[in-house]
Write a protein that holds these residues in place. Structure first.
Motif, mmCIF file in Angstrom:
data_model
loop_
_atom_site.group_PDB
_atom_site.id
_atom_site.type_symbol
_atom_site.label_atom_id
_atom_site.label_comp_id
_atom_site.label_asym_id
_atom_site.label_seq_id
_atom_site.Cartn_x
_atom_site.Cartn_y
_atom_site.Cartn_z
ATOM 1 N N LYS A 152 -45.782 51.875 -51.850
ATOM 2 C CA LYS A 152 -46.734 50.950 -51.227
ATOM 3 C C LYS A 152 -47.548 51.646 -50.137
ATOM 4 O O LYS A 152 -48.725 51.339 -49.935
ATOM 5 N N LYS A 153 -46.909 52.575 -49.452
ATOM 6 C CA LYS A 153 -47.598 53.293 -48.382
ATOM 7 C C LYS A 153 -48.792 54.075 -48.934
ATOM 8 O O LYS A 153 -49.850 54.140 -48.300
ATOM 9 N N LYS A 154 -48.628 54.644 -50.112
ATOM 10 C CA LYS A 154 -49.715 55.404 -50.740
ATOM 11 C C LYS A 154 -50.894 54.486 -51.060
ATOM 12 O O LYS A 154 -52.056 54.826 -50.801
ATOM 13 N N ILE A 155 -50.589 53.311 -51.613
ATOM 14 C CA ILE A 155 -51.649 52.356 -51.947
ATOM 15 C C ILE A 155 -52.351 51.878 -50.681
ATOM 16 O O ILE A 155 -53.581 51.763 -50.634
ATOM 17 N N LEU A 156 -51.570 51.628 -49.642
ATOM 18 C CA LEU A 156 -52.137 51.161 -48.377
ATOM 19 C C LEU A 156 -53.059 52.214 -47.773
ATOM 20 O O LEU A 156 -54.145 51.897 -47.269
ATOM 21 N N SER A 160 -57.064 51.892 -46.973
ATOM 22 C CA SER A 160 -57.576 52.139 -45.616
ATOM 23 C C SER A 160 -58.485 53.359 -45.568
ATOM 24 O O SER A 160 -59.328 53.479 -44.681
ATOM 25 N N GLY A 161 -58.310 54.273 -46.531
ATOM 26 C CA GLY A 161 -59.144 55.468 -46.564
ATOM 27 C C GLY A 161 -60.389 55.317 -47.408
ATOM 28 O O GLY A 161 -61.176 56.257 -47.543
ATOM 29 N N LYS A 181 -52.504 62.079 -42.275
ATOM 30 C CA LYS A 181 -53.163 63.382 -42.305
ATOM 31 C C LYS A 181 -52.989 64.041 -43.665
ATOM 32 O O LYS A 181 -53.935 64.607 -44.226
ATOM 33 N N ALA A 182 -51.776 63.949 -44.206
ATOM 34 C CA ALA A 182 -51.501 64.553 -45.512
ATOM 35 C C ALA A 182 -52.349 63.905 -46.597
ATOM 36 O O ALA A 182 -52.860 64.579 -47.495
ATOM 37 N N PHE A 183 -52.507 62.580 -46.497
ATOM 38 C CA PHE A 183 -53.312 61.877 -47.498
ATOM 39 C C PHE A 183 -54.772 62.316 -47.414
ATOM 40 O O PHE A 183 -55.410 62.596 -48.429
ATOM 41 N N LYS A 184 -55.304 62.391 -46.183
ATOM 42 C CA LYS A 184 -56.692 62.800 -46.009
ATOM 43 C C LYS A 184 -56.908 64.226 -46.500
ATOM 44 O O LYS A 184 -57.929 64.538 -47.112
ATOM 45 N N GLU A 185 -55.922 65.094 -46.215
ATOM 46 C CA GLU A 185 -56.037 66.483 -46.655
ATOM 47 C C GLU A 185 -56.035 66.575 -48.175
ATOM 48 O O GLU A 185 -56.743 67.399 -48.757
ATOM 49 N N SER A 186 -55.238 65.718 -48.829
ATOM 50 C CA SER A 186 -55.199 65.739 -50.290
ATOM 51 C C SER A 186 -56.543 65.318 -50.878
ATOM 52 O O SER A 186 -56.982 65.855 -51.898
#
Length: 213
Positions: A152-156, A160-161, A181-186
């Protein structure tokens, strides 16, 4: 029509509907009126706890509830915005089917959204982060992803991104910075790969053209 005009239009429609219902109190229950986040933020702190319980839960807070939330609000350990979200996203409010139109929310507590499951998680995430309800296709797609084990955190973080959320200026708080940060970097890595692939294709085309000449 740009996103700002779209949100302004949606907000205007909801406000108009709320005003219409307010003018016909005999035919509509107070609890059936659209609840606007902006209206709740304007309530004086001294009346906020009782107003939230009445508007969102349809009841008065008991003595313990009132003291807990009033103390948190007065001591500044809980902001007015967080208190509204806490009540609006509580299991009692969800079970009651209360909808708060969070079109003007500037920040959302991720942990409150992550405490929800299934359709409620998707609907409330869209409502609070994007200020609108999700399309049927978005609900179906994300439910399938959840069923297949997507966190769920990934979907959230994806919601949000999104450009739509960033254009609204809504901040998602409560998720560890390293995860965000890791999500944005990906995302950046994926974009860079696409750009590099595109440039390689351009180079190949240029070489072919030069050979023909």
């Amino acid at each position: 029509m740009n996103s700002e005009n779209t949100f302004s239009s949606i907000h205007a429609e909801i406000v108009a509907e709320a005003n219409r219902l307010r003018t016909t109190p005999k035919s509509v229950s107070a609890f059936e009126m659209p609840i606007l986040y902006t209206d709740l933020t304007k309530v004086d702190d001294s009346e906020l706890v009782q107003e939230l319980f009445f508007r969102i839960l349809g009841r008065k807070p008991d003595e313990k509830e009132y003291k807990r939330y009033a103390k948190a609000l007065n001591s500044k350990s809980m902001s007015k915005e967080l208190l509204i979200q806490t009540i609006a996203l509580s299991s009692e409010a969800i079970a009651r089917g209360t909808r708060v139109y969070a079109i003007k929310a500037k920040s959302v507590d991720a942990n409150l959204l992550l405490s929800l499951d299934g359709v409620q998680f998707i609907e409330k995430s869209y409502m609070w982060l994007l200020g609108r309800e999700p399309e049927d296709a978005a609900i179906k797609d994300n439910l399938e992803r959840l069923d297949h084990g997507v966190d769920k955190k990934k979907i959230l973080l994806e919601i949000s991104g999104s450009i739509e959320c960033m254009n609204r200026g809504v901040a998602l708080i409560g998720i560890a910075e390293d995860n965000a940060k890791a999500f944005k970097e990906s995302i950046v890595i994926k974009i860079r790969r696409k750009i590099r692939g595109f440039l390689r294709r351009i180079k190949r085309v240029v070489k072919r053209v030069l050979k023909l000449n």
